[in-house]
Design a protein around this motif. Structure first.
Motif, mmCIF file in Angstrom:
data_model
loop_
_atom_site.group_PDB
_atom_site.id
_atom_site.type_symbol
_atom_site.label_atom_id
_atom_site.label_comp_id
_atom_site.label_asym_id
_atom_site.label_seq_id
_atom_site.Cartn_x
_atom_site.Cartn_y
_atom_site.Cartn_z
ATOM 1 N N GLU A 1 4.838 7.378 -0.836
ATOM 2 C CA GLU A 1 5.090 7.010 0.558
ATOM 3 C C GLU A 1 4.461 5.646 0.810
ATOM 4 O O GLU A 1 3.249 5.483 0.661
ATOM 5 C CB GLU A 1 4.473 8.039 1.499
ATOM 6 N N VAL A 2 5.271 4.662 1.167
ATOM 7 C CA VAL A 2 4.748 3.312 1.325
ATOM 8 C C VAL A 2 4.199 3.118 2.732
ATOM 9 O O VAL A 2 4.641 3.743 3.699
ATOM 10 C CB VAL A 2 5.800 2.233 1.000
ATOM 11 N N GLN A 3 3.212 2.231 2.821
ATOM 12 C CA GLN A 3 2.525 1.939 4.069
ATOM 13 C C GLN A 3 2.549 0.424 4.288
ATOM 14 O O GLN A 3 3.374 -0.282 3.726
ATOM 15 C CB GLN A 3 1.077 2.451 3.983
ATOM 16 N N THR A 4 1.670 -0.038 5.129
ATOM 17 C CA THR A 4 1.405 -1.472 5.268
ATOM 18 C C THR A 4 -0.117 -1.647 5.288
ATOM 19 O O THR A 4 -0.835 -0.687 5.594
ATOM 20 C CB THR A 4 2.014 -2.051 6.571
ATOM 21 N N LEU B 1 0.844 -1.187 0.000
ATOM 22 C CA LEU B 1 0.000 0.000 0.000
ATOM 23 C C LEU B 1 0.886 1.246 0.000
ATOM 24 O O LEU B 1 1.950 1.270 0.627
ATOM 25 C CB LEU B 1 -0.893 0.040 1.241
ATOM 26 N N GLY B 2 0.422 2.279 -0.683
ATOM 27 C CA GLY B 2 1.168 3.526 -0.696
ATOM 28 C C GLY B 2 0.308 4.667 -1.179
ATOM 29 O O GLY B 2 -0.787 4.456 -1.719
ATOM 30 N N VAL B 3 0.791 5.877 -0.985
ATOM 31 C CA VAL B 3 0.094 7.073 -1.454
ATOM 32 C C VAL B 3 1.118 7.999 -2.102
ATOM 33 O O VAL B 3 2.284 8.049 -1.676
ATOM 34 C CB VAL B 3 -0.628 7.809 -0.308
ATOM 35 N N PRO B 4 0.710 8.750 -3.133
ATOM 36 C CA PRO B 4 1.631 9.720 -3.732
ATOM 37 C C PRO B 4 2.033 10.778 -2.708
ATOM 38 O O PRO B 4 1.209 11.223 -1.908
ATOM 39 C CB PRO B 4 0.792 10.345 -4.866
ATOM 40 N N VAL B 5 3.305 11.161 -2.712
ATOM 41 C CA VAL B 5 3.745 12.176 -1.764
ATOM 42 C C VAL B 5 3.179 13.538 -2.177
ATOM 43 O O VAL B 5 2.996 13.816 -3.365
ATOM 44 C CB VAL B 5 5.286 12.253 -1.664
ATOM 45 N N LYS B 6 2.887 14.363 -1.209
ATOM 46 C CA LYS B 6 2.332 15.691 -1.487
ATOM 47 C C LYS B 6 3.384 16.799 -1.512
ATOM 48 O O LYS B 6 3.356 17.662 -2.382
ATOM 49 C CB LYS B 6 1.247 16.023 -0.458
ATOM 50 N N THR C 1 0.015 -0.437 -4.560
ATOM 51 C CA THR C 1 -1.446 -0.360 -4.514
ATOM 52 C C THR C 1 -1.826 0.940 -3.825
ATOM 53 O O THR C 1 -1.413 1.176 -2.685
ATOM 54 C CB THR C 1 -2.033 -1.547 -3.727
ATOM 55 N N LYS C 2 -2.595 1.762 -4.502
ATOM 56 C CA LYS C 2 -2.928 3.064 -3.918
ATOM 57 C C LYS C 2 -3.798 2.879 -2.688
ATOM 58 O O LYS C 2 -4.837 2.234 -2.714
ATOM 59 C CB LYS C 2 -3.645 3.953 -4.937
ATOM 60 N N GLY C 3 -3.352 3.460 -1.578
ATOM 61 C CA GLY C 3 -4.079 3.363 -0.319
ATOM 62 C C GLY C 3 -4.744 4.672 0.049
ATOM 63 O O GLY C 3 -5.177 5.431 -0.819
ATOM 64 N N SER C 4 -4.800 4.958 1.343
ATOM 65 C CA SER C 4 -5.467 6.153 1.853
ATOM 66 C C SER C 4 -4.515 6.947 2.746
ATOM 67 O O SER C 4 -3.703 6.366 3.473
ATOM 68 C CB SER C 4 -6.712 5.772 2.662
#
Length: 338
Positions: free
Chosen positions: A263-266, A235-240, A306-309
């Protein structure tokens, strides 16, 4: 004719979809299911072959129902068809549609950190927010996912009771095997210990940081789907903000291209054989990695983002706790409004 030849579970699935306003999709789904259950009488209450559902799914694209059926499989809306009393094996059917088989994922919850940056007397993942330890939020979320077949918690023995209490409060339908593993010296060691505690027939492992309590089930499910499809996903989101690379003396080296930074997440979802191969390479080359999919990158294999939140924050500082409380309050308000 439909009521005579369509088993009750199928009727139930179609009526549920109808209630969601998907009339056009249901028409295609109905036709697809009628074709499937009339291919041969032996398919009706026996295990489906791989080829049969694939043929039906391909044919259903002409009816516009494939996308809807795929989403139903992914979101668990066909789980009633797998009920023991029905004895309908739709494993191949849902996999062909891009879903994750029920109970096939081992969730590894990492809770061995000490949380020095929080400045609290106990590790950050055990601090209570809204009356519950932070670590219990993700345990409950994974327990409620039908794709997850077991919960592997990596923590010190002295903190097991936190998870045992959260597990005890779960409804019986969500209680899955609860397995324990101990943390290692580094994150990769803790992941390895948790991985070794998973069952051998799992098709995927989902590694999650217990300090990320606000991950939602749909994001986790999407990551699992990508993990099954591509071997490894995160999971990850584009950095702002704008990100700059800096020299040792504090001067700017260059400005990185923001559109290519995430920015990667879990959770980070990986097929067990691939993770085993990665750990072997890490051991042989004495590598240190800071996240789980880096192990896969180390052996030159692709990793899907995978785009997350943006709400899937990591609670590291007191400021993060305040943000978490605000997000939880917003979720409650949305639930009341719904």
């Amino acid at each position: 004719r439909l009521s005579l030849i369509t088993p009750p579970p199928i009727q139930f699935a179609m009526v549920s979809a109808w209630g969601k306003g998907a009339l056009a999709a249901v028409s295609g789904l109905t036709a697809c299911l009628l074709v499937m259950f009339n291919l041969s009488s032996e398919y009706r209450f026996k295990k489906l072959s791989v080829s049969a559902p694939v043929r039906v799914l391909r044919a259903s694209t002409r009816l516009g129902s494939l996308s809807h059926l795929s989403k139903m499989c992914q979101y668990g809306q066909l789980s009633a068809l797998r009920a023991p009393e029905n004895r309908l094996n739709l494993r191949a059917f849902c996999q062909a549609a891009g879903g994750v088989d029920e109970g096939s994922v081992s969730a590894i919850i990492l809770a061995g950190g000490v949380g020095k940056r929080m400045g609290a007397p106990i590790p950050k993942q055990y601090i209570k927010v809204e009356g519950k330890p932070i670590a219990s939020y993700s345990l409950e979320m994974f327990a409620k996912m039908p794709e997850v077949g077991e919960l592997v918690v990596v923590c010190l023995e002295e903190w097991q009771y936190i998870f045992e209490e959260a597990y005890k409060n779960l409804p019986d339908d969500y209680k899955k095997p609860l397995i324990w593993a101990r943390p290692g010296g580094e994150r990769q060691d803790s992941v390895y210990n948790g991985f070794k505690a998973t069952r051998k027939d799992a098709s995927l492992v989902a590694i999650h940081d217990s300090a990320r309590p606000l991950v939602n089930a749909q994001d986790a499910r999407n990551c699992m789907i990508d993990g099954v499809k591509d071997g490894a996903a995160v999971l990850g989101v584009p950095v702002k903000p704008t990100i700059k690379e800096v020299n040792d003396d504090g001067t700017v080296c260059k400005t990185l291209v923001r559109s290519r930074l995430w920015e990667v997440q879990t959770p980070q979802c990986i097929k067990p054989a691939l993770l085993e191969e990665g750990f072997q390479a890490v051991k042989e080359n004495n590598l240190e990695v800071t996240d789980d999919v880096s192990i896969i990158e180390a052996i030159g294999k692709p990793v899907r983002i995978t785009k997350g939140s943006y709400t899937n924050i990591k609670v590291t500082t007191p400021d993060d706790m305040a943000v978490m409380e605000r997000f939880l309050a917003d979720q409650k308000s949305e639930s009341v409004a719904a």
